[in-house]
Design an enzyme around this catalytic site. Structure first.
Site, mmCIF file in Angstrom:
data_model
loop_
_atom_site.group_PDB
_atom_site.id
_atom_site.type_symbol
_atom_site.label_atom_id
_atom_site.label_comp_id
_atom_site.label_asym_id
_atom_site.label_seq_id
_atom_site.Cartn_x
_atom_site.Cartn_y
_atom_site.Cartn_z
ATOM 1 N N GLN B 32 21.936 9.220 -13.813
ATOM 2 C CA GLN B 32 22.396 8.944 -12.592
ATOM 3 C C GLN B 32 21.563 8.999 -11.453
ATOM 4 O O GLN B 32 21.711 8.843 -10.172
ATOM 5 C CB GLN B 32 23.569 9.787 -12.226
ATOM 6 C CG GLN B 32 24.887 9.489 -13.146
ATOM 7 C CD GLN B 32 25.732 8.447 -12.417
ATOM 8 O OE1 GLN B 32 25.965 8.880 -11.462
ATOM 9 N NE2 GLN B 32 26.380 7.525 -13.395
ATOM 10 N N HIS B 33 20.271 9.534 -12.002
ATOM 11 C CA HIS B 33 19.236 9.985 -10.614
ATOM 12 C C HIS B 33 19.207 9.038 -9.715
ATOM 13 O O HIS B 33 19.256 9.315 -8.400
ATOM 14 C CB HIS B 33 17.746 10.081 -11.635
ATOM 15 C CG HIS B 33 17.481 11.626 -11.596
ATOM 16 N ND1 HIS B 33 16.330 12.108 -11.922
ATOM 17 C CD2 HIS B 33 18.330 12.728 -11.657
ATOM 18 C CE1 HIS B 33 16.618 13.385 -12.353
ATOM 19 N NE2 HIS B 33 17.635 13.884 -12.204
ATOM 20 N N THR B 34 18.730 7.658 -9.977
ATOM 21 C CA THR B 34 18.180 6.719 -8.910
ATOM 22 C C THR B 34 19.440 5.912 -8.379
ATOM 23 O O THR B 34 19.116 4.704 -8.041
ATOM 24 C CB THR B 34 17.243 6.108 -9.294
ATOM 25 O OG1 THR B 34 17.073 5.574 -10.639
ATOM 26 C CG2 THR B 34 15.827 6.892 -9.487
ATOM 27 N N MET B 35 20.700 6.251 -8.751
ATOM 28 C CA MET B 35 21.433 5.418 -8.577
ATOM 29 C C MET B 35 21.841 5.482 -6.753
ATOM 30 O O MET B 35 22.255 4.617 -6.122
ATOM 31 C CB MET B 35 23.169 5.940 -8.990
ATOM 32 C CG MET B 35 22.941 5.699 -10.448
ATOM 33 S SD MET B 35 23.342 3.994 -10.846
ATOM 34 C CE MET B 35 22.393 3.987 -12.401
ATOM 35 N N SER B 36 21.593 6.897 -6.205
ATOM 36 C CA SER B 36 21.591 6.569 -4.897
ATOM 37 C C SER B 36 20.261 7.019 -4.411
ATOM 38 O O SER B 36 19.513 8.279 -4.826
ATOM 39 C CB SER B 36 22.376 7.795 -4.197
ATOM 40 O OG SER B 36 22.563 8.767 -4.967
#
Lengths: 323, 234
Positions: B32-36
Site C-alpha cells: 500500500q506504500h505508494t497508494m497515497s
C-alpha cells in the site's frame, strides 16, 4: 392549521416565510450563529485558524471580539455526524485530540489511488445485409481535461473484423494488444483468420477471465460473418454479449441508441420510410456522432468511420467540433 | 484486509495506532506504500520541435505542501535515444528509471553479442515521438504534453503558441514560459528548471537554471483593505 409554521415547531420563534428558518432577532443571535458555523467548520477542515475574531457593527458603531475556536468546540463537545459505514472509532479519533493534546492530520483523500479511469468517448456499430458500419470519435479525455484530440478507439483485428472500445483507454490498449496477439496465434495454428463469430466468443471469455478485476472497457465488435452477412456484437465489461442489428457504447451511448432505434429499427415511426442503404447508414452515423458531440463533453474532435464489406475494411474520417 | 486496494473504496491507509495516515507515515502493508504519494514532483512540460523533442521540469520534490528537496532532477536519459520526465511520486520515478535502465541493458545485449552491445532502443523511424503515460496506463502520443497542474496552466499556452516547425530556442522559451506560469500559481512548482533535449544527436539534459519571476506588480503590493495591514492581490 394556522399560519405557515408546521406543527412540529413548538417554540414561538418567528420564522421566515420562505425558508422556515428562525428570523434573527438581534445581532447577538447573529454572532452566536456565526460562532457555531465557525466551530463546525473548524471541526471539518484543517485550513482554519484557531482564533477567530467577530465584528459586530450596527448603528451604534463597531465592536470587535475574538474567541478561541478549539476551546469553544471542546466546551460544546459537539461532533460532526458521520457517514453510516465509517468506523465511528476512527471518526472520533479524527475529531478529538489525542493523549498529547494534538489533532491528527488526515491524508488528503483526493489522492487515493484507483486502478480505473473513465476516458469517455462514443462508438457505434450498424449491421447491413452484407456490410457493417462502425463509427467512433477520437477524443481522449479525463474529467474536464482533454488528453488528446486524435486517439483512435478502433482496432482492426482481421480482414473483416474490427473492435471499438470505450471506457478506460489503458485497459482498451491492453485488451486490443492481447486480441491482436490471439489473432496471430490463431492464424499460425489454423492457417486462416478467425471468423467474426469465433472472435466474438473469444472476446467474451477474455473479458470474463477477468471477472473480478475487469477490463473497464465497453466493446462493440463488428465484421462480416461466414455467411457474408454484417455482424455486430455488443459487450458489457465482464463479457456478457449479444449479436444485435445495431448498437452503441460509451459516454454518449444513451444519446445514440434512441436515434438508432428510430432510424434503423424504425421504432415508433408514424410514417413509413424505406430502409437505409449503405451510404444512408454511413451518413446517419456521421450525423448522430456530430449531434452527440454537441451534447456530450467527452465526445468530439474527429469521427472515424470504418465501412466493412466484401471489399474489406475502408476507414474514413470527418470533423467533429473541437470545443 | 485485502491488499489489492482498488475495489475496497472505504479502506484507508492506517498506521499502527489505527489512525488515518499523514503524508510521510508508512503503511504496515508494503503493497500500500505508494497508494497515497509522499514526495512528489509537479509539472513536466514536453513538446516536439523542428528537430526532435524537449522535456522541461522544475527541480522541486515536495513533501505534502512543504518544498522539501529543491535540487532533484526529474528528467532521465534512458538508453541513447529516449528521455523520460515524471511528476508524481518521486520514489516510483526513481524505481521505474532503474527498471528501464535494466531493460535498456538487456535490449542492448540481446540485439548484438554480449561483447559489443548495440545501442538500445534505436530510433525506429528516425522521427520524434512524444508520449504520455500515467500511473493507470493511459497512454497516447501528442505534439505537446503536460503533467499535473501544467495540464491546466501550461496546455492553454501550448495550444496557442506551439508550432510544428519551432526552433530549439523557441521551444525552450515556450516551455520556460509554461513553467514560469506554473510557478506563479502552483504552490508545488519551483523557480529552478531543467530542460532535456532529445534529437538526432542523442539525449542531453541541461543544467538547473533559475527562471525569471517578478512579484512587484502594483496590484500585488498596494493595500486594498481599509485596515491598512494587508497587502493586495487581484
Amino acid at each position: 392549521m394556522g399560519g405557515r409554521v408546521p406543527s412540529f415547531h413548538t417554540d414561538n420563534t418567528p420564522r421566515s416565510k420562505f425558508s422556515n428558518l428562525p428570523v434573527l432577532p438581534n445581532t447577538l443571535k447573529c454572532r452566536a450563529i456565526f460562532q457555531s458555523v465557525l466551530i463546525t467548520s473548524e471541526q471539518r477542515t484543517l485550513r482554519m485558524l484557531d482564533v477567530v475574531s467577530v465584528v459586530l457593527a450596527d448603528g451604534s458603531g463597531e465592536d470587535r471580539e475574538s474567541f478561541d475556536v478549539l476551546a469553544e468546540a471542546s466546551a460544546r463537545s459537539w461532533h460532526p455526524p458521520t457517514d453510516s459505514d465509517e468506523d465511528p472509532e476512527e471518526v472520533r479519533r479524527r475529531h478529538e485530540p489525542d493523549e498529547d493534546g494534538k489533532f491528527w492530520m488526515q491524508a488528503p483523500t483526493e489522492h487515493r489511488w484507483s486502478p480505473y479511469a473513465d476516458n469517455g468517448g462514443t462508438c457505434m456499430g450498424v449491421a447491413g445485409e452484407d456490410f457493417v458500419v462502425v463509427a467512433a470519435d477520437t477524443r481522449l479525455s479525463q474529467g474536464y481535461s482533454i488528453h488528446t484530440r486524435d486517439c483512435s478507439k478502433v482496432t482492426q483485428l482481421t480482414d473483416k473484423c474490427v473492435i471499438a472500445s470505450c471506457g478506460m483507454k489503458a485497459d482498451a490498449i491492453t485488451l486490443h494488444k492481447h486480441l491482436k496477439a490471439r489473432m496471430v496465434m490463431y492464424e499460425h495454428q489454423h492457417r486462416k483468420q478467425p471468423s467474426v463469430t469465433a472472435i466474438a466468443q473469444m472476446l467474451a471469455t477474455t473479458l470474463y477471465y477477468k471477472r473480478f478485476f475487469p477490463y473497464y472497457t465497453f466493446n462493440v465488435l463488428c465484421g462480416i460473418d461466414d455467411e457474408g452477412k454484417g455482424a455486430v456484437y455488443h459487450y458489457d465489461a465482464i463479457g456478457s454479449f449479444e449479436r444485435v442489428p445495431y448498437t452503441t457504447s460509451g459516454s454518449g451511448s444513451s444519446l445514440v441508441m434512441s436515434v438508432l432505434d428510430a432510424q434503423i429499427a424504425k421504432g415508433n415511426q408514424t410514417i413509413d420510410t424505406p430502409a437505409l442503404d449503405k451510404r444512408g447508414i454511413v451518413e446517419l452515423c456521421k450525423d448522430v456522432l456530430s449531434s452527440v458531440g454537441e451534447r456530450d463533453i467527452h465526445t468530439g474532435d474527429y469521427g472515424e468511420i470504418f465501412l466493412i464489406d466484401a471489399a474489406g475494411v475502408s476507414p474514413t474520417r470527418f470533423d467533429l467540433k473541437l470545443d | 484486509m485485502c491488499s489489492s486496494c482498488s475495489l475496497h473504496h472505504r479502506r484507508r491507509d492506517l498506521n499502527d495506532r489505527g489512525r488515518a495516515m499523514a503524508p510521510g507515515q508508512y503503511s504496515m502493508d508494503a503493497k500500500q506504500h505508494t497508494m497515497s504519494p509522499v514526495v512528489t514532483g509537479a509539472t513536466v512540460i514536453g513538446m516536439k520541435y523542428k528537430d526532435g523533442v524537449i522535456l522541461a521540469a522544475d527541480t522541486l520534490a515536495s513533501y505534502g505542501n512543504e518544498a522539501r528537496y529543491k535540487d532533484v532532477c526529474r528528467l532521465k536519459k534512458i538508453g541513447d535515444h529516449t528521455l523520460l520526465g515524471a511528476g508524481g511520486e518521486i520514489s516510483d520515478f526513481q524505481y521505474l528509471g532503474d527498471l528501464l535502465d535494466e531493460m535498456a541493458d538487456e535490449e542492448a545485449c540481446d540485439a548484438r553479442s554480449v561483447l559489443v552491445p548495440a545501442p538500445p532502443f534505436p530510433l525506429q523511424d528516425q522521427a520524434p515521438h512524444l508520449m504520455y503515460v500515467d500511473h493507470q496506463g493511459t497512454a497516447f502520443e501528442e505534439d505537446f504534453v503536460a503533467t499535473g497542474f501544467g495540464m491546466h496552466l501550461g496546455i492553454p499556452l501550448l495550444r496557442n503558441n506551439w508550432k510544428p516547425d519551432m526552433s530549439l530556442d523557441e521551444a525552450k522559451a515556450l516551455a520556460t514560459k509554461c513553467l514560469e506560469v506554473c510557478f506563479y500559481r502552483d504552490c508545488k512548482a519551483y523557480c529552478k528548471i531543467q530542460i532535456g533535449v532529445c534529437a538526432g544527436a542523442g539525449v542531453e539534459i541541461g543544467p538547473p537554471t533559475p527562471i525569471n519571476h517578478f512579484w512587484g506588480h502594483t496590484a500585488w503590493t498596494e493595500n486594498r483593505l481599509e485596515d491598512g495591514d494587508s497587502t493586495g492581490t487581484w
